[in-house]
Design a protein around this motif. Sequence first.
Motif, short mmCIF file in Angstrom:
data_model
loop_
_atom_site.label_atom_id
_atom_site.label_comp_id
_atom_site.label_asym_id
_atom_site.label_seq_id
_atom_site.Cartn_x
_atom_site.Cartn_y
_atom_site.Cartn_z
N PRO A 1 0.83 -1.21 0.00
CA PRO A 1 0.00 0.00 0.00
C PRO A 1 0.87 1.27 0.00
O PRO A 1 0.52 2.25 -0.64
CB PRO A 1 -0.81 -0.10 1.29
CG PRO A 1 -0.76 -1.54 1.66
CD PRO A 1 0.51 -2.08 1.10
N LYS B 1 -2.22 8.07 -0.67
CA LYS B 1 -2.83 6.93 -0.01
C LYS B 1 -2.26 6.82 1.40
O LYS B 1 -1.03 6.90 1.57
CB LYS B 1 -2.47 5.69 -0.82
CG LYS B 1 -3.04 4.40 -0.31
CD LYS B 1 -2.88 3.37 -1.39
CE LYS B 1 -3.31 1.99 -0.94
NZ LYS B 1 -3.21 1.04 -2.05
N THR C 1 -2.31 4.55 5.11
CA THR C 1 -2.68 3.26 5.68
C THR C 1 -2.89 3.43 7.17
O THR C 1 -2.01 3.93 7.88
CB THR C 1 -1.57 2.24 5.43
OG1 THR C 1 -1.33 2.20 4.02
CG2 THR C 1 -1.96 0.88 5.93
N PHE D 1 -3.74 1.56 10.69
CA PHE D 1 -3.86 0.33 11.47
C PHE D 1 -4.78 0.61 12.64
O PHE D 1 -4.46 1.46 13.48
CB PHE D 1 -2.47 -0.11 11.98
CG PHE D 1 -1.68 -0.92 11.00
CD1 PHE D 1 -1.84 -0.72 9.63
CD2 PHE D 1 -0.78 -1.88 11.43
CE1 PHE D 1 -1.12 -1.47 8.72
CE2 PHE D 1 -0.06 -2.64 10.52
CZ PHE D 1 -0.22 -2.43 9.16
N ALA E 1 -9.59 -3.86 15.96
CA ALA E 1 -10.74 -4.50 15.33
C ALA E 1 -12.06 -3.92 15.81
O ALA E 1 -13.03 -3.83 15.05
CB ALA E 1 -10.69 -6.00 15.58
N THR F 1 -13.77 -1.27 13.71
CA THR F 1 -14.08 -1.57 12.31
C THR F 1 -15.22 -0.73 11.76
O THR F 1 -15.07 -0.04 10.74
CB THR F 1 -14.45 -3.06 12.17
OG1 THR F 1 -13.41 -3.83 12.72
CG2 THR F 1 -14.64 -3.44 10.71
N GLU F 2 -16.33 -0.74 12.48
CA GLU F 2 -17.52 -0.08 11.94
C GLU F 2 -17.31 1.44 11.89
O GLU F 2 -17.49 2.08 10.84
CB GLU F 2 -18.71 -0.42 12.85
CG GLU F 2 -20.00 -0.41 12.12
CD GLU F 2 -21.14 -0.93 13.01
OE1 GLU F 2 -20.87 -1.28 14.19
OE2 GLU F 2 -22.27 -0.97 12.53
N VAL G 1 -6.63 3.43 3.49
CA VAL G 1 -6.65 1.97 3.53
C VAL G 1 -6.57 1.56 4.99
O VAL G 1 -5.73 2.07 5.74
CB VAL G 1 -5.45 1.39 2.76
CG1 VAL G 1 -5.42 -0.12 2.90
CG2 VAL G 1 -5.52 1.80 1.31
N PHE G 2 -7.48 0.65 5.39
CA PHE G 2 -7.46 0.20 6.78
C PHE G 2 -6.91 -1.21 6.89
O PHE G 2 -7.10 -2.04 5.98
CB PHE G 2 -8.87 0.19 7.36
CG PHE G 2 -9.43 1.56 7.57
CD1 PHE G 2 -8.99 2.33 8.64
CD2 PHE G 2 -10.39 2.07 6.71
CE1 PHE G 2 -9.52 3.61 8.84
CE2 PHE G 2 -10.91 3.34 6.92
CZ PHE G 2 -10.47 4.11 7.98
N SER G 3 -6.23 -1.47 7.99
CA SER G 3 -5.97 -2.86 8.36
C SER G 3 -6.47 -3.03 9.78
O SER G 3 -5.89 -2.47 10.72
CB SER G 3 -4.47 -3.19 8.26
OG SER G 3 -4.26 -4.51 8.69
N PHE G 4 -7.56 -3.76 9.92
CA PHE G 4 -8.12 -3.99 11.24
C PHE G 4 -7.62 -5.32 11.80
O PHE G 4 -7.61 -6.34 11.09
CB PHE G 4 -9.65 -4.06 11.18
CG PHE G 4 -10.28 -2.76 10.77
CD1 PHE G 4 -10.32 -1.69 11.65
CD2 PHE G 4 -10.85 -2.63 9.50
CE1 PHE G 4 -10.93 -0.50 11.26
CE2 PHE G 4 -11.45 -1.44 9.12
CZ PHE G 4 -11.50 -0.37 10.00
N ALA G 5 -7.19 -5.31 13.03
CA ALA G 5 -6.80 -6.56 13.70
C ALA G 5 -6.71 -6.26 15.19
O ALA G 5 -6.98 -5.12 15.61
CB ALA G 5 -5.47 -7.07 13.17
N PRO H 1 3.94 -1.09 6.88
CA PRO H 1 3.79 0.21 6.21
C PRO H 1 2.56 0.96 6.71
O PRO H 1 1.64 1.22 5.94
CB PRO H 1 3.64 -0.18 4.75
CG PRO H 1 2.96 -1.51 4.80
CD PRO H 1 3.46 -2.20 6.03
#
Lengths: 230, 342, 342, 259, 259
Positions: free
Chosen positions: A3, A10, A12, A14, A17, A20-21, A40-44, A58
């Motif tokens: 990404p 762009k 990113t 993080f 979780a 998320t919504e 850009v999301f990375s949910f965890a 990244p």
Amino acid sequence: GSPAATGPTKITVFAAASLTEAFTTLGERFEAANPRIEVVFSFAGSSALARQINQGAPADVFASAAPANMEQVTGTGAVTAAPVTFARNTLQIAVPKGNPAGITGIGDFGRAGLKIALCAEQVPCGAAAAEVFEAAGVTAAPDTVEQDVKAVLAKVSLGEVDAALVYRTDVRSGKDVEGLDFAEAAQAVNDYPIAPLAKASDAATAQAFVDHVLSPEGREVLTAAGFAAP
Amino acid sequence: MTLQAELRVHRDGFTLELDLVVEQGEVVALLGPNGAGKTTALRALAGLLPGSRVTADGSSWDGLPTEKRPVGVVFQDYLLFATMSVLDNVAFGLRARGARKAEADAAALRWLTRVGLAEFAKARPRTLSGGQAQRVALARALATSPELLLLDEPLAALDASTRLRLRSELGRHLRDYPGHTLLITHDPLDAMVLADRLVIVENGRVVQQGTPREVVRQPRTDYVAHLVGLNFYRGVADGTEVRLDGGGTLTVAEPARGPVHVVFAPSAVSLFTERPAGSPRNTWRAVVAGVEQHAHTTRVDLDGSPAVFADVTTATVAELRLRPGDPLWVSLKATEIHTYAR
Amino acid sequence: MTLQAELRVHRDGFTLELDLVVEQGEVVALLGPNGAGKTTALRALAGLLPGSRVTADGSSWDGLPTEKRPVGVVFQDYLLFATMSVLDNVAFGLRARGARKAEADAAALRWLTRVGLAEFAKARPRTLSGGQAQRVALARALATSPELLLLDEPLAALDASTRLRLRSELGRHLRDYPGHTLLITHDPLDAMVLADRLVIVENGRVVQQGTPREVVRQPRTDYVAHLVGLNFYRGVADGTEVRLDGGGTLTVAEPARGPVHVVFAPSAVSLFTERPAGSPRNTWRAVVAGVEQHAHTTRVDLDGSPAVFADVTTATVAELRLRPGDPLWVSLKATEIHTYAR
Amino acid sequence: MRSRLPVVLVLPAVVGLAFLLVPLVGLLVEAPWGTLPAQLLSAEVGQALRLSLVCASLATLVCLVLGVPLAWLLARGDLPGRGVLRALVTVPLVLPPVVGGVALLLVLGRRGLAGQYLDQWFGISLPFTTTGVVLAEAFVAMPFLVISVEGALRAADPRYEEAAATLGASRWLTFRRVTLPGVMPGVVAGTVLCWARALGEFGATITFAGNFPGETTTMPLAVYLALETDPDAAIVLSIVLLLVSVGVLAGLRDRWIRA
Amino acid sequence: MRSRLPVVLVLPAVVGLAFLLVPLVGLLVEAPWGTLPAQLLSAEVGQALRLSLVCASLATLVCLVLGVPLAWLLARGDLPGRGVLRALVTVPLVLPPVVGGVALLLVLGRRGLAGQYLDQWFGISLPFTTTGVVLAEAFVAMPFLVISVEGALRAADPRYEEAAATLGASRWLTFRRVTLPGVMPGVVAGTVLCWARALGEFGATITFAGNFPGETTTMPLAVYLALETDPDAAIVLSIVLLLVSVGVLAGLRDRWIRA
Ligand SMILES: Nc1ncnc2c1ncn2[C@@H]1O[C@H](COP(=O)(O)OP(=O)(O)OP(=O)(O)O)[C@@H](O)[C@H]1O
Ligand SMILES: Nc1ncnc2c1ncn2[C@@H]1O[C@H](COP(=O)(O)OP(=O)(O)OP(=O)(O)O)[C@@H](O)[C@H]1O
Ligand SMILES: [Mg+2]
Ligand SMILES: [Mg+2]
């Protein structure tokens, strides 16, 4: 490609979780307001995200569900600005729809014969629960101490347990679950910190997103998802 | 080019110690009882068992793994590749040695035609009858024209007439064949017809070797005598009298002295219900132990001193009404008996 | 108790239609070329192929799965269980039929002793030689004393003397055996010695049957003639003259008329370098096509009209110095020729 | 024309089948079927499903290319310490997948033992990319393939390989044309296990490759996220994954087996 | 006396081995070895380890008893719709384990399809018990066993079963004494996969059986919880799990194989 490699427009993010919504909505609004930026999301899980950031992931922004995980990142100097708390979460008693066991308050968690689920003390909601019980002077007798809130919630919605302590936001997203407020919840408030990251490819945009989350519009979305203001 | 092998295999309870020499173009038949070590010897030659030494024309094969040895093997249980067609089985060796597909297939088809199975080219080995499978195995081994052909009972599953045809086909092929051939068989006829030399193994060791004629005329063990169908005894000769080790005495035509082997053909034996008068020098009493009807003769197994097999015509059987337990007189001309030193 | 079977198997390219009757105590030998359907018939009898009907003494086996049929099978490729010891293999059938372990083991050991393999009781089948494995398979099938014994080339891998011994052992066993036996073999001697009746199958159908003597004397197909080792022709008789379908004419002793089969033994044929004078009524020219040395005679294959096999003594061969391509005179006494209606 | 199936075998088999299938029936009964079409048609689900199938298939390919030779080496090679090697190969099975992901990060991450050089020298960064997903799935799934194929190889009769050698076939040719076709059922079984495991892989993937929609968000990750917001949707997503995989397997395996 | 191993096979095999083992080396290098003895001696770790081993072994036993007959039925029984059944059996492989746990709850939970009767009639409640752990592990691990064994059965030569039938052996006896010993390597492979998968099982266990120290906290659960607060401890725990499983497998498999 990764990404980060696709261009300066762009960013990113993080995010924990449990966000998320709310963050998905926030991201859409941010993009609408800034047409040349793509989020850009990375949910965890927050701990997984912290580990990934420390391994050179990244990421431009980190929104954690617990200060401890944010500290893992700030500890290695990966953060530019000091983390800011942007949301809070408090505990609620979750019971299956209709409250078949007739739970009334935090005191029932010591009752024999009830099936009780809690979070493990290693995770934030478990730590918070422990504080609440201490404040209320209740010795809880859980049948299970789960590794995350969703696992607890699943057991409530399926009626496997009679009561559980989870976050307010989780109760809202749960199915066939009712939430009961209790006074001692105020004793254990969970803070959500956010910070732009040092390696951000475009520090300005990262900061802009953080600002967006902290803006009144951001607060409105977070409140709608059940989060309390810091 | 001579192939020399010192085969040494040790297993608990069984030891093979076999020195073999096969001349260029020679066909050696390896015969011996079950469990004598014939298949073991073949595996050692092919490099499938360690510890043996093989040299061909001075150059040693010892360092060579099986696939580098110029051998072709028909295994006792064929070992056709179940996942390939019959044609691919036969073409496999050629392909492995670098032939192009079209060439290999054409050659394989020629070989299948020679063994009479061209129509089964596309079949899977599992759908073949036992004899068909054996013919495919033979074609597969022959197709690569190896320097050393190792055939482990290659005709055992064939029907009488296919066997006849394939034996002479194989004989023709081997006669012009520049390589070395080792043929394992239990059929004396196969050995006789196909081999230049017989090597007889018992218990992992050579007990006799020689041309087929030599072996047929002078068997040295019970196994060999059985194989060639002769009555066989050990005895001590003193002039024309031979005292047999197992009991009984025979009068022979040519005088000899010392330990000898004694042989005569079952067809040389005559049977009588009464003591015969006349020329035969050997006459003794015996009791019928068994009667076997063969195609054109009857074999009678007789207990006596010595015990003996006799082949008599069907007419004789009818006349004598032979049954186990019947007492008879056995007679044998001295000139029919052959002796030779042990 | 009579066993009656209507065997029907259809595969693409092959159809078996075989009606068999085996009397109580009878041994029937099934003979035929490779791929004739012998093994297929055996599998159908054992219930391993569907679609056939078997009745024993009026009661039908059709609904019975294989394991309920009172059969014992020696398979062409033995199929010994690799994960059991030899003893356990032989005891398996008895155990499966309810015998206690000690009993079953004792009986199995008795059988192993009978086939000469008692010392291998603890061995794994993979470590046996081919012939040893076949004897274990035989012991395994016989041990259960089944009503129907199905033996698929049970002696093919045995060495000459074990074969002799085991054949007579098997013969003794089968003579007193109350069940039915079907023996598949390629060896005419096995069939002759062991069987009460021969059934000859070609291409999935019976082409001839009868006692060994009948079949030997009057073969009806080339395969059978080969099997019993006779010269065989088809022809049309007119008195003592028979015009052969393949060319040539023979003079016979007994007059006949119409289509006949003609047979005579190779040993009845005499060979001469010059046209012989004298009594034999049949004399014709031929060319040597092949010479095969057998144990006690030599077989000469002759092209001519008709083509013929001759068995001559080794002395004759030496005298005539036979080589392929040599022209010869063939002569044959009319009395040696046997004809019978087609 | 075999006898009726024996109860001692059929009873446990049926119980086993029930044990595996009844919970699925439970899922199917409880699933909010009404939302299924909407889910199926949603772009994200389509994307995740496609990504899952592509990554699992690529990972399976990697596993086949590396794992079948490895199985052969373990079964046939005369290596010292084979027993320990064999046991070591099973290790990624026992490793909690998240820890597996951590291990991958430690080695292939941008700061990892090997990853830092990949980054510095070639500018290649594996974590948080689709390639990373494939690697994570392959790491977790390969032992399944290796162990099944090794089991099949051990059961195969080595005499056919000897026969091939006498025909002049090198070990490689023998392997390709004799050994491998002979153990095809075992390879198919291993491949099915491997593909299914890769398709369901979650822990190592989210740890090593992160969770980027369209790039690393496979179906299991989507299910995980859905569990956060809408548990019903999570069940529907799982069912979609199931249906697709059952379809693929039922379709493919019979074709493979027949071939 | 075979030739040297072919590069085409050895090269990918070695790459494969490296791919599986190097990440473990990464773990070993990074692990805080100093804390290992303390961890090993801690009562909780001992408890979790014991529980893991016991539950995984019991689950494997359940899988063997139910799964081997099931594999046989799928490979040999003449069932209609075998292809689909076979594909269905793989489903628990693809199901995200958490969803698998939910499915188990739907059926065997207090309000589950079957569980409610268990509870009402017999007073048996499976969730939150050690039995629940065994069930969850068995549910997730059984397909591995079934599919490996089925693959082995398909590769086995059915003529030996026919030979057994001609000797009067029922299908059951044939299975026990002929078929099963013949596919032993496949069964061993399947058992190893099954045991390892059960030992590493996390998602379904925590969902169905919960997490209570001494009762349902297996090693993977302990590892996950440790990951939240003390990743180093998590790595050490994983290594403990690895060492134990490698030890058990290296010890057992060679004994099995030899037997
Ligand atoms: N793999 C093995 N392990 C141990 N012993 C074996 C093995 N193979 C063969 N033997 C033994 O070695 C001896 C020789 O066996 P071999 O197969 O060479 O006999 P053979 O002469 O070919 O007999 P046959 O005529 O019956 O085929 C036998 O006693 C046999 O039991
Ligand atoms: N499983 C099968 N599928 C298809 N065709 C088969 C199968 N088994 C045998 N056949 C064919 O059926 C025919 C008869 O085979 P069968 O094995 O009965 O012959 P046989 O008389 O026993 O021959 P042999 O003397 O060579 O053992 C052959 O042409 C063979 O190719
Ligand atoms: Mg042999
Ligand atoms: Mg046959």
